[in-house]
Design an enzyme around this catalytic site. Structure first.
Site, PDB file in Angstrom:
ATOM      1  CG  PHE A 106       3.227  11.927  -6.384  1.00 14.58           C
ATOM      2  CD1 PHE A 106       4.543  11.604  -6.668  1.00 14.58           C
ATOM      3  CD2 PHE A 106       2.358  10.906  -5.999  1.00 14.58           C
ATOM      4  CE1 PHE A 106       4.992  10.284  -6.583  1.00 14.58           C
ATOM      5  CE2 PHE A 106       2.782   9.599  -5.906  1.00 14.58           C
ATOM      6  CZ  PHE A 106       4.112   9.276  -6.198  1.00 14.58           C
ATOM      7  CB  CYS A 148      -0.869  12.697 -16.194  1.00 12.68           C
ATOM      8  SG  CYS A 148       0.845  12.601 -15.626  1.00 12.68           S
ATOM      9  CG  ASN A 186      10.715   9.147  -3.444  1.00  9.53           C
ATOM     10  OD1 ASN A 186       9.640   8.556  -3.511  1.00  9.53           O
ATOM     11  ND2 ASN A 186      11.648   9.049  -4.361  1.00  9.53           N
ATOM     12  CB  ALA A 187       5.233  10.384  -3.013  1.00  9.88           C
ATOM     13  CG  ASP A 211      -2.129  14.490  -9.526  1.00  9.80           C
ATOM     14  OD1 ASP A 211      -2.171  13.872 -10.604  1.00  9.80           O
ATOM     15  OD2 ASP A 211      -2.138  15.737  -9.463  1.00  9.80           O
TER      16      ASP A 211
END
Length: 386
Positions: free
Chosen positions: A219, A330, A269-270, A290
């Site tokens: 990300f 987050c 795409n991670a 992240d």
């Protein structure tokens, strides 16, 4: 001044230091009060609890700005801005005002060189953004002020999303130095207000452990962690980001910092990349997770936890003994204890034992008020596989 009177027992959150009054906590509102007005907040015995801004369209109907009865005028906002700036050391890139954490609910102000970026998140602040922009010019002497009020939460206030140049002239593009790394920003189009200032200290902290290591940054967006890792002497860095425009910008940032060829940028795409690398038995010495927020509501926490569990499990399986995982959330709704529980669960499934090297949080220019838990949203852990 118009008044808002609370129901019995509903003053406790304000007395404890929070600044929100919900619609269901209100017994009465003065007939003359208009949305956006300053109102005096009273408990059921008519004792003053402070002054806030009213918006009946919002479930958070009053946001308190002061515990005293005082006018929310130009002098008031000047003092608040001065106090916020005095708390923060000078920097080329910094958050100057962080909403509730600086006792200015709904107002964000960031500085990038001689540019300021303003967010008006509530009706009361939106009605006063011209005044706030004037004060920002007076106190900080910018060449341009850009508005980035293009956030979905404004709809909860009955407001449309908006962005553009408020004052001065700019196309939004500029270069900024953050911790010795130069980034190209587009303050009108990039995510948030143009840069993830909340991660600035964590870029440096994680980079301290990257020398000579094989690093995977998932990300990656514009390459923040990857750039710092490569500059710190990582042996190999891979940066995974789903946006092709973000990957292109990250490559430009690498070139700008003399790091061309030291980072492999992967547009993918991670989740898919982590799954693929896990299946291939790939190994890294340090992995950074992240991701963007997986939930903005309490209702979707379970789904978010499953997402965090998946990426942490796959990352841990690719770390040998001594390997490091820097993992973040987050979302305000994913607290540090819940993230810790996710990591513990993932480590158990990966049959790995991990130790906590350091707890990570948002940069100091994003202060946290213990009485207002919503001000603490970025949580992270730096963990080592044993």
């Amino acid at each position: 001044m118009p008044t808002v009177v609370l129901k019995p027992g509903k003053e406790r959150r304000l007395v404890a230091g929070h600044c929100w009054v919900y619609a269901g906590e209100i017994a009465s509102i003065s007939a003359e009060a208009k949305d956006g007005d300053a109102v005096e907040i009273l408990d059921h015995r008519k004792r003053c609890l402070g002054v806030g801004l009213l918006n009946r369209k919002s479930q958070i109907t009053v946001r308190r700005f002061s515990t005293q009865k005082e006018e929310l005028n130009k002098d008031f906002f000047r003092r608040r801005l001065q106090a916020a700036a005095a708390y923060r050391p000078p920097s080329e890139a910094r958050r100057l005002v962080f909403s509730e954490a600086d006792l200015l609910p709904g107002f964000i102000l960031d500085q990038f060189g001689d540019c300021l970026v303003l967010q008006a998140l509530t009706l009361g602040i939106d009605q006063r953004k011209t005044l706030l922009a004037e004060l920002a010019r007076e106190l900080f002497h910018p060449k341009v002020i850009i508005e980035r009020s293009d956030v979905p939460t404004r709809k909860l206030e009955g407001l449309d999303e908006t962005k553009g140049v408020l004052w001065g002239e700019s196309d939004g593009h500029l270069l900024v130095n953050v911790g010795g790394v130069r980034f190209e920003l587009n303050l009108i189009e990039d995510q948030k207000t143009g840069f993830f200032l909340d991660q600035a200290d964590n870029y440096t902290e994680v980079a301290r452990h990257c020398g000579g290591k094989r690093v995977l940054d998932c990300f990656s967006y514009h390459g923040g962690f990857a750039l710092y890792a490569a500059r710190a002497g990582a042996n190999r860095v891979e940066a995974v980001e789903i946006s092709d425009t973000a990957v292109a910008r990250a490559r430009q940032n690498a070139d700008r910092n003399g790091l061309a060829g030291k980072i492999e940028f992967i547009c993918a795409n991670a989740f898919d990349t982590l799954k693929k690398y896990d299946a291939e038995k790939r190994q890294f010495d340090l992995i950074i997770l992240d991701p963007p927020t997986f939930t903005r509501t309490k209702q979707n926490v379970d789904d978010a936890v499953r997402g965090y569990k998946e990426i942490n499990l796959r990352a841990l399986k690719m770390l040998p003994p001594g390997g490091l995982l820097a993992t973040f959330t987050c979302s305000h709704h994913i607290g540090a204890e819940l993230l810790r529980a996710v990591v513990v669960d993932a480590a158990a499934d990966a049959r790995k034992t991990v130790r906590l090297v350091k707890s990570l949080t948002q940069a100091p220019d994003h202060p946290i008020l213990p009485a207002v838990p919503e001000t603490e949203y970025l949580k992270g852990f730096l963990l080592q596989v044993m």
